[in-house]
Design an enzyme around this catalytic site. Sequence first.
Site, PDB file in Angstrom:
ATOM      1  N   ARG A  20      -6.500 -11.715  -2.484  1.00 32.99           N
ATOM      2  CA  ARG A  20      -6.853 -10.212  -2.478  1.00 32.99           C
ATOM      3  C   ARG A  20      -8.485 -10.345  -2.623  1.00 32.99           C
ATOM      4  NH1 ARG A  20      -3.534  -5.745  -3.704  1.00 32.99           N
ATOM      5  NH2 ARG A  20      -1.440  -6.273  -2.739  1.00 32.99           N
ATOM      6  N   ARG A  69     -10.867  -3.760  -3.636  1.00 33.54           N
ATOM      7  CA  ARG A  69     -11.694  -2.807  -4.211  1.00 33.54           C
ATOM      8  C   ARG A  69     -12.609  -3.392  -5.254  1.00 33.54           C
ATOM      9  NH1 ARG A  69      -6.164   0.202  -5.193  1.00 33.54           N
ATOM     10  NH2 ARG A  69      -5.619  -2.134  -5.167  1.00 33.54           N
ATOM     11  N   ARG A  90     -14.296   1.652   2.877  1.00 35.97           N
ATOM     12  CA  ARG A  90     -12.825   2.357   2.520  1.00 35.97           C
ATOM     13  C   ARG A  90     -13.371   3.995   2.363  1.00 35.97           C
ATOM     14  NH1 ARG A  90      -9.393   4.236   1.727  1.00 35.97           N
ATOM     15  NH2 ARG A  90      -8.080   3.389  -0.049  1.00 35.97           N
ATOM     16  N   ASP A  95      -1.910  -6.170   5.567  1.00 37.76           N
ATOM     17  CA  ASP A  95      -0.968  -5.997   4.697  1.00 37.76           C
ATOM     18  C   ASP A  95       0.427  -6.438   4.831  1.00 37.76           C
ATOM     19  OD1 ASP A  95      -1.039  -4.798   1.732  1.00 37.76           O
ATOM     20  OD2 ASP A  95       0.904  -4.331   2.889  1.00 37.76           O
ATOM     21  N   TYR A 115      10.939  -4.192  -0.235  1.00 38.52           N
ATOM     22  CA  TYR A 115      10.101  -3.124   0.010  1.00 38.52           C
ATOM     23  C   TYR A 115      11.070  -2.053   0.889  1.00 38.52           C
ATOM     24  CZ  TYR A 115       5.830  -4.406  -2.424  1.00 38.52           C
ATOM     25  OH  TYR A 115       4.852  -4.825  -3.478  1.00 38.52           O
TER      26      TYR A 115
HETATM   27  O1  CP3 Z   1      -6.104 -11.146   0.054  1.00 39.79           O
HETATM   28  C1  CP3 Z   1      -6.570 -10.526   0.764  1.00 39.79           C
HETATM   29  O2  CP3 Z   1      -7.850 -10.369   0.597  1.00 39.79           O
HETATM   30  C2  CP3 Z   1      -6.032 -10.194   2.313  1.00 39.79           C
HETATM   31  C3  CP3 Z   1      -5.685  -8.752   2.300  1.00 39.79           C
HETATM   32  C4  CP3 Z   1      -4.117  -8.473   1.624  1.00 39.79           C
HETATM   33  C5  CP3 Z   1      -3.937  -7.172   1.363  1.00 39.79           C
HETATM   34  N1  CP3 Z   1      -2.540  -6.974   0.940  1.00 39.79           N
HETATM   35  C6  CP3 Z   1      -4.767  -5.992   1.346  1.00 39.79           C
HETATM   36  C7  CP3 Z   1      -4.590  -4.868   0.356  1.00 39.79           C
HETATM   37  C8  CP3 Z   1      -2.946  -9.387   1.410  1.00 39.79           C
HETATM   38  C9  CP3 Z   1      -2.589 -10.827   1.527  1.00 39.79           C
HETATM   39  C10 CP3 Z   1      -1.981  -8.522   0.885  1.00 39.79           C
HETATM   40  C11 CP3 Z   1      -0.653  -8.857   0.490  1.00 39.79           C
HETATM   41  C12 CP3 Z   1       0.262  -7.925  -0.023  1.00 39.79           C
HETATM   42  N2  CP3 Z   1       0.343  -6.460   0.112  1.00 39.79           N
HETATM   43  C13 CP3 Z   1       1.172  -8.419  -1.042  1.00 39.79           C
HETATM   44  C14 CP3 Z   1       1.556  -9.619  -1.350  1.00 39.79           C
HETATM   45  C15 CP3 Z   1       0.571 -10.514  -2.362  1.00 39.79           C
HETATM   46  C16 CP3 Z   1       0.758  -9.813  -3.658  1.00 39.79           C
HETATM   47  O3  CP3 Z   1      -0.724  -9.203  -4.074  1.00 39.79           O
HETATM   48  O4  CP3 Z   1       1.623  -9.901  -4.358  1.00 39.79           O
HETATM   49  C17 CP3 Z   1       1.972  -7.304  -1.325  1.00 39.79           C
HETATM   50  C18 CP3 Z   1       3.163  -7.075  -2.470  1.00 39.79           C
HETATM   51  C19 CP3 Z   1       1.323  -6.070  -0.653  1.00 39.79           C
HETATM   52  C20 CP3 Z   1       1.880  -4.769  -0.467  1.00 39.79           C
HETATM   53  C21 CP3 Z   1       0.984  -3.682  -1.265  1.00 39.79           C
HETATM   54  N3  CP3 Z   1      -0.363  -3.689  -0.457  1.00 39.79           N
HETATM   55  C22 CP3 Z   1       0.739  -3.122  -2.314  1.00 39.79           C
HETATM   56  C23 CP3 Z   1       1.891  -2.955  -3.400  1.00 39.79           C
HETATM   57  C24 CP3 Z   1      -0.203  -2.284  -2.229  1.00 39.79           C
HETATM   58  C25 CP3 Z   1      -0.791  -1.239  -3.343  1.00 39.79           C
HETATM   59  C26 CP3 Z   1      -1.209  -1.918  -4.634  1.00 39.79           C
HETATM   60  C27 CP3 Z   1      -2.577  -1.914  -4.564  1.00 39.79           C
HETATM   61  O5  CP3 Z   1      -3.192  -2.962  -4.868  1.00 39.79           O
HETATM   62  O6  CP3 Z   1      -3.218  -0.854  -4.247  1.00 39.79           O
HETATM   63  C28 CP3 Z   1      -1.082  -2.741  -1.064  1.00 39.79           C
HETATM   64  C29 CP3 Z   1      -2.397  -2.157  -0.948  1.00 39.79           C
HETATM   65  C30 CP3 Z   1      -3.581  -3.146  -0.585  1.00 39.79           C
HETATM   66  N4  CP3 Z   1      -3.352  -4.230   0.210  1.00 39.79           N
HETATM   67  C31 CP3 Z   1      -4.927  -2.922  -0.792  1.00 39.79           C
HETATM   68  C32 CP3 Z   1      -5.280  -4.287  -0.378  1.00 39.79           C
HETATM   69  C33 CP3 Z   1      -7.032  -4.324  -0.310  1.00 39.79           C
HETATM   70  C34 CP3 Z   1      -5.498  -1.746  -1.674  1.00 39.79           C
HETATM   71  C35 CP3 Z   1      -5.686  -0.960  -0.614  1.00 39.79           C
HETATM   72  C36 CP3 Z   1      -6.609  -0.084  -0.768  1.00 39.79           C
HETATM   73  O7  CP3 Z   1      -7.813  -0.350  -0.156  1.00 39.79           O
HETATM   74  O8  CP3 Z   1      -6.706   1.377  -1.433  1.00 39.79           O
END
Ligand code: CP3
Length: 340
Positions: free
Chosen positions: A23, A27, A36, A72, A147
């Site tokens: 990640r 943010r 964003r 994502d 999911y």
């Molecule tokens: O790692 C990176 O920088 C690449 C981008 C990436 C994102 N999501 C961006 C993201 C990757 C590899 C993921 C994978 C992901 N997404 C997983 C598996 C990895 C882990 O963290 O366990 C899962 C379970 C998700 C599903 C997901 N996406 C959730 C549950 C959420 C909401 C929770 C949160 O952190 O806000 C997201 C949103 C998300 N995915 C964000 C980002 C940068 C935040 C969104 C925003 O900008 O508001």
Amino acid sequence: MNDTFLKACRGEEVPYTPVWIMRQAGRYLPEYQAVRANVDFLTLCKTPELAAKVTIQPVERLGVDAAILFSDILVVPEAMGMRLEFSDKGGPVLGEPVRTKAAVDRLTLPDTEDSMPFVIEAIKILRSELKVPLIGFSGAPFTLATYMIEGGGSKTFLHTKKMMFQNPGLFHLLMDKITLSVIAYLSSQIRAGAQAVQLFDTWAGVLGPEDYKEFVLPYVKRTLAELRKEGVPMIYFVNDCAALLKEIRKTGADVVGVDWRIDLKDAIKGLGKKFAVQGNLDPCALFLPPEKLEDKVKAILAKGESAKGHIFNLGHGILPESQVENAIALVEAVHRFSER
Ligand code: CP3
């Protein structure tokens, strides 16, 4: 081209231990927040120029040794026909939850070029701009299934486990369909230019080893066996992996991502000599005072030496509350203390 990351994945000699952060585009970075501010998360994922831009941000700001495609895991269920929304609070919502045979039958096997062209485009832009390797990724079949069955995140995974235990035939049918989608999706990413792939099995750690073996392992094995012919390193990450290492050994991964709940030395012992490892600093270690953070980094680097290869990372994603300066200090410390 900095190829320390790819070399460590293959267990080759490296001048220092490569590091990236799960990640890392997100943010906690003000420059990500700035992008964003004008665009919602899914639009960001689906606009190749913007996705490429935020992918590069942490490479420039932190000096990490690999980039991970900005996207994502949930764009795949969306491409399979589900409705996807990200609310600013409360996380992702997928509808309608997949709980019946009819719902599984309605899911399609997406063609990446047709239904997720933005991913292919973003990879092409990134390969022409990056000087570090680009990691592609997908959710692993089980994590995507949770999911899709729950309709979003969950604490107990009640509906997922109910389907596994009450209607295993239906669960396997769903896993089968997701697995085919994941294989096609990752193959397309690799053909577009991804130089390694990571399968995120974030939630597999909520299962015991027997259920993992029956309901998860066959699909991970099949995914990685199919992708093997594409010839790039494959990383498999399970959050809370400690109790599953004996099964994870059978997946066919090159690199195993390790969370912070297990001592890296014990994880390496449990996995055996065949695997490189990736991890495993507690994401909250970024809130430690600098000397304490350095001590943790040194300890993990020392433990990583007994593996076939070691890529330094956090044990799970970086938290939005983290300070950028501390992430920079982490990367710098990994490089400095691991110099051969
Ligand atoms: O790692 C990176 O920088 C690449 C981008 C990436 C994102 N999501 C961006 C993201 C990757 C590899 C993921 C994978 C992901 N997404 C997983 C598996 C990895 C882990 O963290 O366990 C899962 C379970 C998700 C599903 C997901 N996406 C959730 C549950 C959420 C909401 C929770 C949160 O952190 O806000 C997201 C949103 C998300 N995915 C964000 C980002 C940068 C935040 C969104 C925003 O900008 O508001």
